[in-house]
Design an enzyme around this catalytic site. Structure first.
Site, PDB file in Angstrom:
ATOM      1  N   ILE A  22      -0.661  -1.792  -6.094  1.00  0.00           N
ATOM      2  CA  ILE A  22      -1.550  -2.598  -6.935  1.00  0.00           C
ATOM      3  C   ILE A  22      -1.720  -1.891  -8.278  1.00  0.00           C
ATOM      4  O   ILE A  22      -1.615  -0.657  -8.346  1.00  0.00           O
ATOM      5  CB  ILE A  22      -2.934  -2.840  -6.283  1.00  0.00           C
ATOM      6  CG1 ILE A  22      -3.544  -1.536  -5.783  1.00  0.00           C
ATOM      7  CG2 ILE A  22      -2.857  -3.871  -5.184  1.00  0.00           C
ATOM      8  CD1 ILE A  22      -4.984  -1.647  -5.339  1.00  0.00           C
ATOM      9  N   ASP A  68      -0.083  -7.285  -4.417  1.00  0.00           N
ATOM     10  CA  ASP A  68      -1.504  -7.386  -4.071  1.00  0.00           C
ATOM     11  C   ASP A  68      -1.599  -8.230  -2.802  1.00  0.00           C
ATOM     12  O   ASP A  68      -1.199  -9.404  -2.798  1.00  0.00           O
ATOM     13  CB  ASP A  68      -2.236  -8.051  -5.240  1.00  0.00           C
ATOM     14  CG  ASP A  68      -3.719  -8.204  -4.980  1.00  0.00           C
ATOM     15  OD1 ASP A  68      -4.144  -8.129  -3.805  1.00  0.00           O
ATOM     16  OD2 ASP A  68      -4.457  -8.426  -5.955  1.00  0.00           O
ATOM     17  N   ILE A  69      -2.137  -7.647  -1.745  1.00  0.00           N
ATOM     18  CA  ILE A  69      -2.130  -8.320  -0.445  1.00  0.00           C
ATOM     19  C   ILE A  69      -2.977  -9.594  -0.450  1.00  0.00           C
ATOM     20  O   ILE A  69      -2.808 -10.457   0.412  1.00  0.00           O
ATOM     21  CB  ILE A  69      -2.588  -7.341   0.658  1.00  0.00           C
ATOM     22  CG1 ILE A  69      -2.184  -7.883   2.030  1.00  0.00           C
ATOM     23  CG2 ILE A  69      -4.096  -7.087   0.596  1.00  0.00           C
ATOM     24  CD1 ILE A  69      -2.256  -6.882   3.136  1.00  0.00           C
ATOM     25  N   GLY A  75       0.838  -1.211   0.000  1.00  0.00           N
ATOM     26  CA  GLY A  75       0.000   0.000   0.000  1.00  0.00           C
ATOM     27  C   GLY A  75       0.867   1.252   0.000  1.00  0.00           C
ATOM     28  O   GLY A  75       0.519   2.264   0.612  1.00  0.00           O
ATOM     29  N   GLY A  93      -0.613   4.790  -1.006  1.00  0.00           N
ATOM     30  CA  GLY A  93      -1.776   5.315  -0.296  1.00  0.00           C
ATOM     31  C   GLY A  93      -1.434   6.508   0.579  1.00  0.00           C
ATOM     32  O   GLY A  93      -0.334   7.065   0.515  1.00  0.00           O
ATOM     33  N   GLN A  94      -2.400   6.883   1.417  1.00  0.00           N
ATOM     34  CA  GLN A  94      -2.251   8.103   2.219  1.00  0.00           C
ATOM     35  C   GLN A  94      -1.044   8.027   3.151  1.00  0.00           C
ATOM     36  O   GLN A  94      -0.258   8.949   3.230  1.00  0.00           O
ATOM     37  CB  GLN A  94      -3.527   8.336   3.037  1.00  0.00           C
ATOM     38  CG  GLN A  94      -3.525   9.691   3.736  1.00  0.00           C
ATOM     39  CD  GLN A  94      -4.468   9.763   4.921  1.00  0.00           C
ATOM     40  OE1 GLN A  94      -4.985   8.747   5.385  1.00  0.00           O
ATOM     41  NE2 GLN A  94      -4.685  10.950   5.421  1.00  0.00           N
ATOM     42  N   LYS A  96     -10.339  -4.233  11.984  1.00  0.00           N
ATOM     43  CA  LYS A  96      -9.209  -3.748  12.783  1.00  0.00           C
ATOM     44  C   LYS A  96      -9.112  -4.479  14.126  1.00  0.00           C
ATOM     45  O   LYS A  96      -8.022  -4.836  14.563  1.00  0.00           O
ATOM     46  CB  LYS A  96      -9.282  -2.229  12.975  1.00  0.00           C
ATOM     47  CG  LYS A  96      -9.010  -1.433  11.702  1.00  0.00           C
ATOM     48  CD  LYS A  96      -7.597  -1.677  11.171  1.00  0.00           C
ATOM     49  CE  LYS A  96      -7.262  -0.881   9.923  1.00  0.00           C
ATOM     50  NZ  LYS A  96      -6.006  -1.318   9.296  1.00  0.00           N
ATOM     51  N   TYR A 154     -15.050  -1.654   8.986  1.00  0.00           N
ATOM     52  CA  TYR A 154     -13.668  -1.207   9.161  1.00  0.00           C
ATOM     53  C   TYR A 154     -13.180  -1.558  10.578  1.00  0.00           C
ATOM     54  O   TYR A 154     -12.115  -2.150  10.760  1.00  0.00           O
ATOM     55  CB  TYR A 154     -13.618   0.307   8.936  1.00  0.00           C
ATOM     56  CG  TYR A 154     -12.267   0.939   9.096  1.00  0.00           C
ATOM     57  CD1 TYR A 154     -11.243   0.689   8.194  1.00  0.00           C
ATOM     58  CD2 TYR A 154     -12.021   1.837  10.135  1.00  0.00           C
ATOM     59  CE1 TYR A 154     -10.005   1.303   8.337  1.00  0.00           C
ATOM     60  CE2 TYR A 154     -10.788   2.456  10.271  1.00  0.00           C
ATOM     61  CZ  TYR A 154      -9.785   2.182   9.367  1.00  0.00           C
ATOM     62  OH  TYR A 154      -8.563   2.789   9.512  1.00  0.00           O
TER      63      TYR A 154
HETATM   64  N1  SER Z   1      -9.078   7.764   9.303  1.00  0.00           N
HETATM   65  C1  SER Z   1      -9.819   6.540   9.422  1.00  0.00           C
HETATM   66  C2  SER Z   1     -11.190   6.693   8.905  1.00  0.00           C
HETATM   67  O1  SER Z   1     -11.756   7.748   9.103  1.00  0.00           O
HETATM   68  C3  SER Z   1      -9.870   6.098  10.836  1.00  0.00           C
HETATM   69  O2  SER Z   1      -8.771   5.348  11.164  1.00  0.00           O
HETATM   70  O3  SER Z   1     -11.715   5.793   8.352  1.00  0.00           O
END
Ligand code: SER
Length: 317
Positions: free
Chosen positions: A34, A53-54, A8, A11-12, A146, A142
């Protein structure tokens, strides 16, 4: 010498973490990506890059062998709001991907960093100064991935000795790669809109506090935790870390103080509202401070100065 794979990397977090790791270490710092999210510019030119690709365990194993990787930063995830629209894919990437990374790491002896999040908490969690060890019953996919990821990572450490470590990131604010589909991302968008258009429509209601952090602190947290002597760690997956907590009015006023003509109204997104209201107002990060010396360096004021200076330069404002 360290050899690191960042999954990744475009990504951010990854786009900045990869460059920071390349500045610090002189081994192979491999930018995993990816197709469709290829590295560009400095990220591409400053070191090796591989399709990683994970969901493809064999490919991850091949890269680990090819570059003699000792540490994997596993940054692949769908953020909270996007994960609600694609929950099965969020599980496949978040948990299926983590299983692959942990198995490869067990076989090949890699250390693993996987970010967790304030998203592990839910409506039953104490809201203020949320403790390190507390109720984690999230209301989002999400969060489910986690929490499960934290448990599986601890299991792999206890059962197989894999060196897994993690922090619970708050909302991350940066001016490099834009975030995609998070609940806390309004606190990034507000800076861009302040500079570009002078007006922001906020999707999160007034009075909704969430923890936030400036990206340089987040990068330092991830790297410092992976570097600390494991004998110092009582916890592993995952540490609360905190830097600042604010609601939309507070960040709006911090910007308005520096840009008096800036205006904001509210256009609430019910999904993000529901998610934000299920997350803590502020975290207690004492364990991270005591076990590995965590300490943020940016607060809302210093972050706002930095964000506005950089974005004004970028957009010629
Ligand atoms: N920044 C993330 C989100 O808002 C939280 O870990 O999904």
């Amino acid at each position: 010498m360290k050899n690191v794979l960042i999954i990744g990397s475009t990504g951010q977090i990854g786009s900045e973490l990869t460059m920071e790791l390349r500045n610090r270490y002189n081994g192979n710092i491999v930018a995993g990506y990816i197709p469709g999210a290829e590295p560009k510019g400095d990220l591409l030119e400053s070191g090796p890059a591989e399709i990683a690709d994970i969901t493809d365990a064999q490919k991850i194993a091949d890269i680990v062998s090819k570059y003699n990787i000792d540490t994997i930063y596993n940054l692949a995830a769908l953020l909270s709001a996007v994960a609600e629209s694609k929950p099965q894919l969020a599980w496949k990437i978040g948990m299926g991907g983590l299983c692959n990374v942990l198995e490869v790491s067990r076989e090949k002896g890699c250390a693993v960093f996987t970010p967790s999040s304030i998203g592990v908490f839910g409506n039953d969690t104490p809201k203020d100064q949320t403790p390190q060890d507390t109720i984690c019953r999230p209301a989002t996919m999400y969060g489910v991935t986690k929490v499960s990821g934290e448990l599986l990572s601890d299991y792999y450490h206890a059962r197989f000795g894999v060196d897994t470590r993690s922090v619970r990131f708050p909302g991350l604010i940066s001016n490099v790669a834009p975030p995609g589909g998070g609940t806390t991302d309004y606190a990034v968008d507000i800076y861009y809109e302040a500079v570009k258009s002078g007006h922001f429509s906020c999707p999160i209601p007034k009075g909704t506090f969430m923890d936030m952090m400036y990206m340089p602190d987040a990068l330092r947290a991830a790297i410092d935790l992976m570097e600390v002597d494991p004998a110092c760690l009582k916890h592993r997956n995952s540490f609360n870390i905190a830097a600042m907590s604010f609601d939309p009015e507070i960040i709006f006023n911090a910007i308005k103080k520096r840009m008096p003509e800036f205006t904001m109204d509210y256009n609430i997104d019910p999904l993000r509202q529901r998610i934000a209201e299920s997350w803590p107002n502020s975290l207690d990060d004492t364990c991270a401070r005591e076990e590995w010396g965590w300490k943020p360096s940016y607060d809302l004021e210093t972050m706002t100065d930095d964000m506005l200076t950089i974005l004004k330069q970028r957009f010629n404002k």
